[in-house]
Write an enzyme that holds these catalytic residues in place. Structure first.
Site, PDB file in Angstrom:
ATOM      1  N   ALA A 160     -78.989  27.551 -41.252  1.00  0.00           N
ATOM      2  CA  ALA A 160     -77.610  27.912 -40.643  1.00  0.00           C
ATOM      3  C   ALA A 160     -76.704  27.845 -41.876  1.00  0.00           C
ATOM      4  O   ALA A 160     -75.762  28.957 -41.770  1.00  0.00           O
ATOM      5  CB  ALA A 160     -77.350  26.828 -39.737  1.00  0.00           C
ATOM      6  N   CYS A 161     -76.794  27.024 -42.881  1.00  0.00           N
ATOM      7  CA  CYS A 161     -75.666  26.877 -43.711  1.00  0.00           C
ATOM      8  C   CYS A 161     -75.731  28.358 -44.784  1.00  0.00           C
ATOM      9  O   CYS A 161     -74.739  29.131 -45.062  1.00  0.00           O
ATOM     10  CB  CYS A 161     -76.113  25.909 -44.745  1.00  0.00           C
ATOM     11  SG  CYS A 161     -75.821  24.249 -44.155  1.00  0.00           S
ATOM     12  N   SER A 162     -77.139  28.828 -44.724  1.00  0.00           N
ATOM     13  CA  SER A 162     -77.238  30.108 -45.732  1.00  0.00           C
ATOM     14  C   SER A 162     -77.196  31.223 -44.907  1.00  0.00           C
ATOM     15  O   SER A 162     -76.844  32.255 -45.730  1.00  0.00           O
ATOM     16  CB  SER A 162     -78.811  29.797 -46.319  1.00  0.00           C
ATOM     17  OG  SER A 162     -79.001  28.900 -47.221  1.00  0.00           O
TER      18      SER A 162
END
EC number: 1.11.1.27
Length: 176
Positions: free
Chosen positions: A54-56
């Site tokens: 999700a961060c990337s």
């Protein structure tokens, strides 16, 4: 709302030094909270970890894609904070073509701990990490925090529902 000061810590960063030759023209530079937040209008978003899905895929790219919109609203700096070291954050930024968001390493988790956002991710083999949140700070004072729900150790996952770029932009557009 009562304003709260951004925690007073030292970040161990790497900065480019063009006088250095070779494949690694970077050197250590300790940056204080005052250096990073003093006299500035800052949006900071914190992620559980570099290279995580999700961060990337949405969190970091969303802030990079909306960088000009933040600048138009008077934001001077956009920081991505993660409990990772400067080397990991640099490689993550390079892998995602991040050029304008500043990667802020909280390698020891000091800032995250003082924010009350350091959580165990030991069930996933990730050690201690930051909870996912975003903040708007003016001259070192936190004006607004968006914290993802369910702050806890060893969550099954942490959504990007409240700390995303669009939510922060909505807040800035409505209040400034």
């Amino acid at each position: 709302m009562t304003l709260k000061a951004v925690p007073d810590v030292v970040f161990h960063t790497r900065v480019r030094n063009d006088a250095l030759e070779g494949p690694n023209p970077f050197e250590w530079k300790d940056m204080t909270t005052s250096d990073l937040f003093g006299g500035k209008r800052v949006v900071l978003f914190a992620v559980p970890g570099a290279f995580t899905p999700a961060c990337s895929e949405s969190h970091l790219p969303g802030y990079e894609a909306n960088f000009d919109a933040f600048k138009a609203l008077g934001v001077t700096h956009v920081y991505c904070l993660s409990v990772n070291d400067a080397f990991v954050l640099r490689q993550w930024a390079l892998s995602r073509n991040i050029e304008r968001v500043i990667m802020l390493p909280d390698g020891n988790g000091d800032f995250s701990r003082m924010m009350g956002m350091l959580v165990k991710r030991t069930a996933q083999g990730m050690g201690y990490r930051s909870w996912r949140y975003s903040m708007f700070a003016v001259d070192g004072m936190i004006e607004k925090l968006f914290i993802e729900p369910g702050l806890q150790d060893n969550p099954g996952g942490v959504p990007v529902d409240r700390s995303d770029a669009e939510t922060m932009l909505g807040y800035l557009r409505s209040s400034h």
